[in-house]
Enzyme design. Structure first.
Site, short mmCIF file in Angstrom:
data_model
loop_
_atom_site.label_atom_id
_atom_site.label_comp_id
_atom_site.label_asym_id
_atom_site.label_seq_id
_atom_site.Cartn_x
_atom_site.Cartn_y
_atom_site.Cartn_z
CB CYS A 270 -0.92 0.01 1.21
SG CYS A 270 -2.08 -1.35 1.18
N1 LIG Z 1 -2.78 -6.11 1.72
C1 LIG Z 1 -3.25 -5.11 2.42
O1 LIG Z 1 -2.96 -4.97 3.59
C2 LIG Z 1 -4.20 -4.08 1.80
C3 LIG Z 1 -4.80 -3.15 2.65
C4 LIG Z 1 -5.67 -2.23 2.13
C5 LIG Z 1 -5.92 -2.22 0.76
N2 LIG Z 1 -5.32 -3.12 -0.07
C6 LIG Z 1 -5.68 -3.06 -1.48
O2 LIG Z 1 -6.50 -4.17 -1.80
C7 LIG Z 1 -6.24 -4.62 -3.12
C8 LIG Z 1 -5.86 -6.09 -3.10
O3 LIG Z 1 -4.68 -6.24 -2.36
P1 LIG Z 1 -4.20 -7.63 -1.77
O4 LIG Z 1 -3.15 -7.31 -0.78
O5 LIG Z 1 -5.34 -8.47 -1.34
O6 LIG Z 1 -3.55 -8.27 -3.10
P2 LIG Z 1 -3.10 -9.79 -3.30
O7 LIG Z 1 -2.06 -9.77 -4.37
O8 LIG Z 1 -2.80 -10.44 -2.00
O9 LIG Z 1 -4.40 -10.49 -3.87
C9 LIG Z 1 -4.98 -10.19 -5.10
C10 LIG Z 1 -5.58 -11.47 -5.67
O10 LIG Z 1 -6.27 -11.12 -6.86
C11 LIG Z 1 -6.06 -12.16 -7.81
N3 LIG Z 1 -6.33 -11.62 -9.13
C12 LIG Z 1 -5.58 -10.85 -9.92
N4 LIG Z 1 -6.23 -10.54 -11.05
C13 LIG Z 1 -7.44 -11.13 -10.97
C14 LIG Z 1 -8.57 -11.18 -11.85
N5 LIG Z 1 -8.59 -10.55 -13.01
N6 LIG Z 1 -9.63 -11.88 -11.43
C15 LIG Z 1 -9.63 -12.52 -10.25
N7 LIG Z 1 -8.59 -12.50 -9.38
C16 LIG Z 1 -7.53 -11.82 -9.75
C17 LIG Z 1 -4.62 -12.57 -7.57
O11 LIG Z 1 -4.39 -13.87 -8.07
C18 LIG Z 1 -4.55 -12.53 -6.04
O12 LIG Z 1 -4.92 -13.74 -5.44
C19 LIG Z 1 -5.16 -3.70 -3.68
O13 LIG Z 1 -5.76 -2.64 -4.36
C20 LIG Z 1 -4.51 -3.15 -2.41
O14 LIG Z 1 -3.91 -1.89 -2.63
C21 LIG Z 1 -4.47 -4.05 0.43
#
Ligand SMILES: NC(=O)c1ccc[n+]([C@@H]2O[C@H](COP(=O)([O-])OP(=O)(O)OC[C@H]3O[C@@H](n4cnc5c(N)ncnc54)[C@H](O)[C@@H]3O)[C@@H](O)[C@H]2O)c1
Length: 437
Positions: A270
């Site tokens: 993030c």
């Molecule tokens: N990790 C955190 O602590 C956190 C906190 C707040 C916000 N976010 C936001 O949340 C969002 C997701 O982050 P995350 O940490 O869960 O990411 P992540 O990489 O852990 O998970 C994303 C998942 O989406 C899947 N994916 C990718 N493209 C896809 C598609 N077209 N269809 C279906 N699945 C698909 C990937 O295979 C993966 O499993 C981002 O925008 C991030 O900035 C993350």
């Protein structure tokens, strides 16, 4: 309205797209409140793992996945045609930066297209991925409306940012207030109702743009303040003042001050990334986000600072960085998590290797380094910690202050410890072995 009845009675089918650090805990929360949840992901391994009751995220035990599957009928799938059966669809896909450090919306766009193929009347779609203000209105809505269905009349669309703090047991998803803003009033109503079923407090805002901006403000606030203490760390170090002691004393002020801590750089999915989503958007309005650019510059320079401090410490001991044996303790971007995304430890490793050092690492949560997009290291496994291993090193660099480490024992058995996290603050004796960086 049918969707309202379905949500209120917890009979709404919830589809969560992206089974990562955000989507999986969210699936858990909806499942445990009795909703039938389907997790969608393009990663076959994740789908397989979840359907076999196996977790791949450290802070979600496999027993939870088993409970979700067996008791609450959670299923994961890579077949997006199943989206048609969902009543509410929540998007939690990645939002990284391109190599040119511009927003990479391809995951959101691809997901919106998958939804478009399966959109039907009465569905609610919520975007949770962090992104610049306007994405829900300007990117997602037009794709969904290509179906001929109208937002606010035929389907509902909102943005609700995720506020997950991985590894922090104090704030579970249900306890963290959830900001929700729809692209129109009716969409906000439906989305607020959905989240009210699963979290203790929903914060309703007037638009998706406000919800998108609110997440960015939270992260930019952290990014700027971390850069500030990082800059002060370098200044105070030159002045012979311990920044950690300064922060500790300043934090006794009961109002108007919040502590931020310096480190070897910024990590995680993030804070190093999100602010640049806004910088990019600001250019469309002929504005330069100077605070964001400046803090980015300072935070990016921190691993270089750690390397130069290491070089001077070796120099004092009449040793060279070239050929030195270095072990990096902690590859995760923060303590007690198994996530190495954007971790400054990776940059440190790259910089030390470039200088000709012989680098290994230890991390109880990262048994081996996975394939990385930005780094090309030869396959590397975590080296077990032992007296023999520590004594062999010219430098031990504490990059992540995992709780499991016994810092007294580490310092006792090392000749030089570069401490980027003040992890050795309670170590008794050996001050000549510790260099703060
Ligand atoms: N990790 C955190 O602590 C956190 C906190 C707040 C916000 N976010 C936001 O949340 C969002 C997701 O982050 P995350 O940490 O869960 O990411 P992540 O990489 O852990 O998970 C994303 C998942 O989406 C899947 N994916 C990718 N493209 C896809 C598609 N077209 N269809 C279906 N699945 C698909 C990937 O295979 C993966 O499993 C981002 O925008 C991030 O900035 C993350």
């Amino acid at each position: 309205m049918k969707i309202v009845e379905l949500i209120k009675s917890h009979r709404a089918k919830v589809g969560i797209i992206g089974m990562g650090y955000v989507g999986l805990p969210l699936s858990k929360v909806f499942s445990f409140k009795g909703f039938a949840v389907t997790g969608f992901d393009i990663d076959k391994q994740k789908v397989l793992s979840l359907n076999n009751n196996r977790s791949y995220i450290k802070h979600i035990p496999s027993s939870v996945i088993r409970e979700m599957c067996v008791k609450y009928h959670f299923r994961a799938t890579e077949h997006f045609s199943n989206l048609k059966q969902m009543d509410a669809i929540i998007i939690c896909v990645p939002t990284p930066l391109t190599v040119m450090r511009e927003p990479d919306l391809s995951y959101i766009v691809n997901t919106a297209r998958s939804i478009r193929q399966n959109l039907r009347k009465g569905q609610l779609v919520v975007l949770e991925s962090t992104t610049y203000p306007g994405t829900t209105d300007e990117v997602v809505k037009p794709i969904l409306e290509e179906t001929g269905l109208k937002c606010g009349k035929d389907f509902y669309l909102a943005f609700s940012p995720e506020r997950e703090d991985p590894g922090n047991p104090k704030y579970s998803t249900e306890k963290i207030p959830k900001v929700v803003g729809g692209v129109n009033r009716i969409s906000t109503d439906v989305a607020v109702l959905l989240y009210e079923q699963v979290v203790l407090r929903v914060v309703r805002v007037s638009s998706a743009r406000v919800a998108e901006s609110s997440k960015l403000l939270e992260n930019i606030y952290r990014c700027v303040n971390i850069a500030l203490v990082n800059e002060l760390k370098m200044l105070f170090d030159r002045m012979g003042i311990n920044i950690w002691e300064v922060i500790e004393s300043a934090s006794t002020k009961p109002f108007g001050f919040q502590s931020f801590y310096p480190g070897p750089g910024l990590g995680g999915h993030c804070i190093p990334i999100d602010p640049f989503y806004l910088s990019w958007k600001a250019r469309q309005y002929e504005m330069v986000t100077r605070f964001i650019e400046l803090s980015g510059e300072i935070n990016i320079s921190m691993p270089y600072y750690v390397v130069s401090k290491t070089m001077s410490a070796l120099n004092e001991r009449q040793k060279l960085l070239k050929g030195a044996r270095i072990v990096i303790l902690g590859m995760a971007y923060k303590k007690d998590v198994d996530d190495i995304r954007e971790s400054p430890s990776l940059k440190l490793m790259e910089l030390f290797l470039k200088e000709g050092a012989r680098v290994t690492y230890n991390d109880p949560f990262i048994p081996s380094l996975p394939k990385l997009r930005h780094y090309k290291f030869s396959p590397l496994k975590s080296t077990p910690l032992s007296v023999k291993m520590l004594k062999k090193q010219d430098v031990v660099v504490i990059s992540t202050d995992h709780t499991a480490y016994d810092y007294q024992w580490i310092v006792q058995n090392s000749s030089l410890v570069i401490d980027t996290r003040n992890a050795t603050k309670n170590v008794r004796g050996y001050p000549e072995r510790i260099v703060r960086a």
